[in-house]
Design a protein around this motif. Structure first.
Motif, PDB file in Angstrom:
ATOM      1  N   THR A   1       0.838  -1.200   0.000  1.00 13.90           N
ATOM      2  CA  THR A   1       0.000   0.000   0.000  1.00 13.90           C
ATOM      3  C   THR A   1       0.875   1.253   0.000  1.00 13.90           C
ATOM      4  O   THR A   1       0.629   2.204  -0.758  1.00 13.90           O
ATOM      5  CB  THR A   1      -0.944   0.008   1.216  1.00 13.90           C
ATOM      6  OG1 THR A   1      -1.717  -1.191   1.217  1.00 13.90           O
ATOM      7  CG2 THR A   1      -1.865   1.197   1.196  1.00 13.90           C
ATOM      8  N   ASN A   2       1.902   1.243   0.886  1.00 11.08           N
ATOM      9  CA  ASN A   2       2.829   2.388   0.924  1.00 11.08           C
ATOM     10  C   ASN A   2       3.550   2.559  -0.417  1.00 11.08           C
ATOM     11  O   ASN A   2       3.708   3.679  -0.921  1.00 11.08           O
ATOM     12  CB  ASN A   2       3.854   2.220   2.045  1.00 11.08           C
ATOM     13  CG  ASN A   2       3.246   2.381   3.423  1.00 11.08           C
ATOM     14  OD1 ASN A   2       2.168   2.944   3.564  1.00 11.08           O
ATOM     15  ND2 ASN A   2       3.933   1.876   4.440  1.00 11.08           N
TER      16      ASN A   2
ATOM     17  N   GLN B   1       2.519   1.592  -3.319  1.00  7.53           N
ATOM     18  CA  GLN B   1       1.584   2.054  -4.339  1.00  7.53           C
ATOM     19  C   GLN B   1       1.339   3.560  -4.198  1.00  7.53           C
ATOM     20  O   GLN B   1       1.261   4.273  -5.184  1.00  7.53           O
ATOM     21  CB  GLN B   1       0.263   1.281  -4.240  1.00  7.53           C
ATOM     22  CG  GLN B   1      -0.666   1.561  -5.400  1.00  7.53           C
ATOM     23  CD  GLN B   1      -1.814   0.573  -5.452  1.00  7.53           C
ATOM     24  OE1 GLN B   1      -1.955  -0.275  -4.577  1.00  7.53           O
ATOM     25  NE2 GLN B   1      -2.614   0.683  -6.481  1.00  7.53           N
ATOM     26  N   GLY B   2       1.220   4.054  -2.952  1.00  5.59           N
ATOM     27  CA  GLY B   2       1.049   5.495  -2.728  1.00  5.59           C
ATOM     28  C   GLY B   2       2.244   6.279  -3.261  1.00  5.59           C
ATOM     29  O   GLY B   2       2.091   7.317  -3.918  1.00  5.59           O
ATOM     30  N   LYS B   3       3.447   5.782  -2.953  1.00  6.59           N
ATOM     31  CA  LYS B   3       4.654   6.464  -3.430  1.00  6.59           C
ATOM     32  C   LYS B   3       4.743   6.406  -4.957  1.00  6.59           C
ATOM     33  O   LYS B   3       5.115   7.381  -5.609  1.00  6.59           O
ATOM     34  CB  LYS B   3       5.894   5.853  -2.792  1.00  6.59           C
ATOM     35  CG  LYS B   3       6.021   6.192  -1.320  1.00  6.59           C
ATOM     36  CD  LYS B   3       7.234   5.572  -0.689  1.00  6.59           C
ATOM     37  CE  LYS B   3       7.285   5.908   0.816  1.00  6.59           C
ATOM     38  NZ  LYS B   3       8.439   5.310   1.452  1.00  6.59           N
TER      39      LYS B   3
ATOM     40  N   ASN C   1       2.217   6.220  -6.978  1.00 11.19           N
ATOM     41  CA  ASN C   1       1.222   7.161  -7.502  1.00 11.19           C
ATOM     42  C   ASN C   1       1.777   8.584  -7.492  1.00 11.19           C
ATOM     43  O   ASN C   1       1.571   9.354  -8.433  1.00 11.19           O
ATOM     44  CB  ASN C   1      -0.081   7.095  -6.693  1.00 11.19           C
ATOM     45  CG  ASN C   1      -0.880   5.836  -6.994  1.00 11.19           C
ATOM     46  OD1 ASN C   1      -0.674   5.196  -8.020  1.00 11.19           O
ATOM     47  ND2 ASN C   1      -1.779   5.480  -6.088  1.00 11.19           N
ATOM     48  N   GLY C   2       2.469   8.962  -6.405  1.00 18.02           N
ATOM     49  CA  GLY C   2       3.089  10.290  -6.335  1.00 18.02           C
ATOM     50  C   GLY C   2       4.132  10.466  -7.423  1.00 18.02           C
ATOM     51  O   GLY C   2       4.193  11.505  -8.097  1.00 18.02           O
TER      52      GLY C   2
END
Length: 173
Positions: free
Chosen positions: A42-43, A45-47, A49-50
């Motif tokens: 999840t982390n 994927q967030g990074k 996405n950024g």
């Protein structure tokens, strides 16, 4: 022998119970590990996405810069084409001025006599005009003789200086 049978059944039951306990402990440990992996993903994927958003912005900026550069290149192309045309125009104007200069410095013989006569007539007309003006100035000066010399000097400044005659152009052989 019956006891043996009971003991072996008890050992088998105990073994199954131990296997079940170890399976439960292993599953709990695996569940915790899977939760950690899930959090990590999840982390990540967030990074990602950024990073993807920044890459998209960078790509958009690059596209804008590319379009701007293309527009400016087209402007420069039109400026260079205009400069080429200006160079051609300058060459044409230089040729025209040179031709005109040659025509003025070496007039056609049939116009040369006419030009000399026109020059003479213009000189005579100017001489008559300025003589008349000088005579008027003298008459005005005589009537205002009591005024300061400053007016006399101003009137004398009105008269043109004598003109020099230009030498005849050399004839081409």
């Amino acid at each position: 022998m019956e006891i043996l049978l009971y003991v072996s059944a008890a050992i088998a039951a105990l073994s199954l119970l131990l296997i079940a306990v170890f399976v439960i402990i292993t599953l709990k440990s695996a569940k915790a590990t899977m939760n950690e992996v899930s959090e990590t993903l999840t982390n990540m994927q967030g990074k990602l996405n950024g990073i993807t958003d920044q890459a998209n912005e960078l790509l958009a900026n690059t596209n804008r810069i590319t379009e701007d550069v293309e527009r400016k290149m087209q402007s420069l192309n039109s400026v260079s084409k205009t400069a080429e045309k200006l160079d051609d125009s300058t060459v044409h104007m230089n040729k025209s001025f040179q031709s005109l200069s040659e025509q003025i410095s070496n007039p056609d013989p049939k116009y040369k006599d006419l030009m000399q006569k026109a020059n003479t007539i213009t000189g005579i007309a100017a001489s008559i005009y300025f003589r008349t003006k000088r005579e008027k100035a003298k008459q005005t000066n005589a009537s205002y003789s009591s005024k300061p010399n400053k007016q006399k000097r101003e009137r004398q400044d009105l008269l043109p200086s004598p003109q020099k005659r230009l030498p005849e152009p050399k004839q081409k052989n």
